[in-house]
Motif scaffolding. Structure first.
Motif, short mmCIF file in Angstrom:
data_model
loop_
_atom_site.label_atom_id
_atom_site.label_comp_id
_atom_site.label_asym_id
_atom_site.label_seq_id
_atom_site.Cartn_x
_atom_site.Cartn_y
_atom_site.Cartn_z
N LYS A 49 185.43 109.21 43.60
CA LYS A 49 184.62 107.99 43.63
C LYS A 49 183.25 108.28 44.22
O LYS A 49 182.22 107.81 43.71
CB LYS A 49 185.32 106.92 44.46
N ASN A 52 181.30 110.18 41.60
CA ASN A 52 180.93 109.33 40.48
C ASN A 52 179.84 108.33 40.86
O ASN A 52 179.05 107.91 40.01
CB ASN A 52 182.15 108.58 39.94
N SER A 53 179.83 107.89 42.11
CA SER A 53 178.87 106.88 42.52
C SER A 53 177.55 107.48 43.01
O SER A 53 176.63 106.75 43.37
CB SER A 53 179.46 106.00 43.63
N GLU A 180 176.84 94.68 27.28
CA GLU A 180 177.74 95.44 26.40
C GLU A 180 177.18 95.51 24.97
O GLU A 180 177.29 96.54 24.31
CB GLU A 180 179.14 94.85 26.41
N SER A 194 182.61 101.96 26.77
CA SER A 194 183.58 101.97 27.87
C SER A 194 183.11 102.88 29.00
O SER A 194 183.22 102.54 30.19
CB SER A 194 184.95 102.43 27.38
N GLU A 195 182.59 104.06 28.62
CA GLU A 195 182.15 105.02 29.63
C GLU A 195 180.92 104.50 30.39
O GLU A 195 180.86 104.56 31.62
CB GLU A 195 181.82 106.36 28.98
N TYR A 198 181.84 101.61 32.70
CA TYR A 198 182.53 102.07 33.91
C TYR A 198 181.51 102.31 35.02
O TYR A 198 181.67 101.87 36.16
CB TYR A 198 183.32 103.35 33.62
N TYR A 199 180.43 103.03 34.68
CA TYR A 199 179.40 103.32 35.67
C TYR A 199 178.56 102.10 36.00
O TYR A 199 178.10 101.95 37.14
CB TYR A 199 178.52 104.49 35.19
N ARG A 201 179.65 99.04 36.25
CA ARG A 201 180.43 98.29 37.25
C ARG A 201 180.46 99.01 38.59
O ARG A 201 180.37 98.39 39.66
CB ARG A 201 181.85 98.05 36.72
N LEU A 202 180.60 100.33 38.55
CA LEU A 202 180.66 101.12 39.78
C LEU A 202 179.35 101.03 40.56
O LEU A 202 179.34 100.74 41.76
CB LEU A 202 180.97 102.58 39.46
#
Length: 213
Positions: A49, A52-53, A180, A194-195, A198-199, A201-202
């Protein structure tokens, strides 16, 4: 019969006792293994995490500046940059299909599909001089932007590329909350959406200050 002890109903056979003891020993040994396993998995998730962040500090100012100009949230631009080229770390920054630079623009999208050489997937046959000329881009309706004011709209320049992506995403709905939809228009792939999301939202959850450390 004399000399033979009769077993009562409550007395457990020795073989059953041994099995029960083995089970207890197994459970006692298993508990620390499970605890250690849980810790390792949890630790790996935290590391993942954190990785990724992470957003390189030098790009945050560009994302925020582009957000002010185009209304596209900074975390959307950061997510695109992360997915496309891992913050400009992938080399070379030209895909097999011909997409170029940190934000992976097809030349015809960057310069404009009205360019005489543009067709098909958009690789085109645009001279290098025309590819970075703001006047040519304006003429052919492209999304390329000269963000640093050096007279060139360069798809390989980080700031120009990020502002160009913001320009594209804004005109496809991202500035109006249709994130989106805008992301899909960028690549036309559900997996890609989707990928990136993901980022999105993160980064949105972690916040600029947290991910900028």
């Amino acid at each position: 019969m004399k000399g033979k002890r009769e077993r009562t109903y409550t007395e457990m056979p020795k073989s059953s006792k041994r099995k029960q003891n083995r089970r207890k020993t197994f459970i006692i040994l298993l508990i620390p293994v499970l605890v250690i396993g849980y810790y390792l998995i949890s630790h790996e998730e935290k590391i993942e995490k954190k990785y990724n962040s992470y957003i390189p500090k030098k790009y945050m100012a560009i994302y925020l500046e582009a957000q002010k100009v185009y209304g596209v949230p900074w975390y959307v631009l950061a997510a695109h940059h992360r997915v496309e080229t891992r913050f400009s770390t992938l080399k070379p920054m030209v895909s097999p299909a011909g997409a170029e630079g940190p934000m992976q623009f097809m030349p015809c999208t960057f310069v404009g599909w009205k360019h005489p050489s543009c067709s098909g997937l958009g690789k085109g046959n645009i001279p290098e001089k025309e590819k970075t000329d703001p006047a040519v881009i304006k003429k052919y309706g492209g999304y390329g932007i000269d963000a640093d004011g050096d007279g060139k709209a360069d798809p390989f320049d980080d700031k120009d590329a990020i502002f160009s992506a913001a320009n594209y995403l804004a005109k496809n709905g991202a500035a109006d909350g249709q994130i989106e939809k805008a992301v899909y228009s960028y690549n036309h792939s559900n997996k890609y959406v989707s990928e990136v999301m993901y980022y999105v939202r993160l980064y949105k959850k972690e916040g600029a200050q947290e991910v900028n450390r």
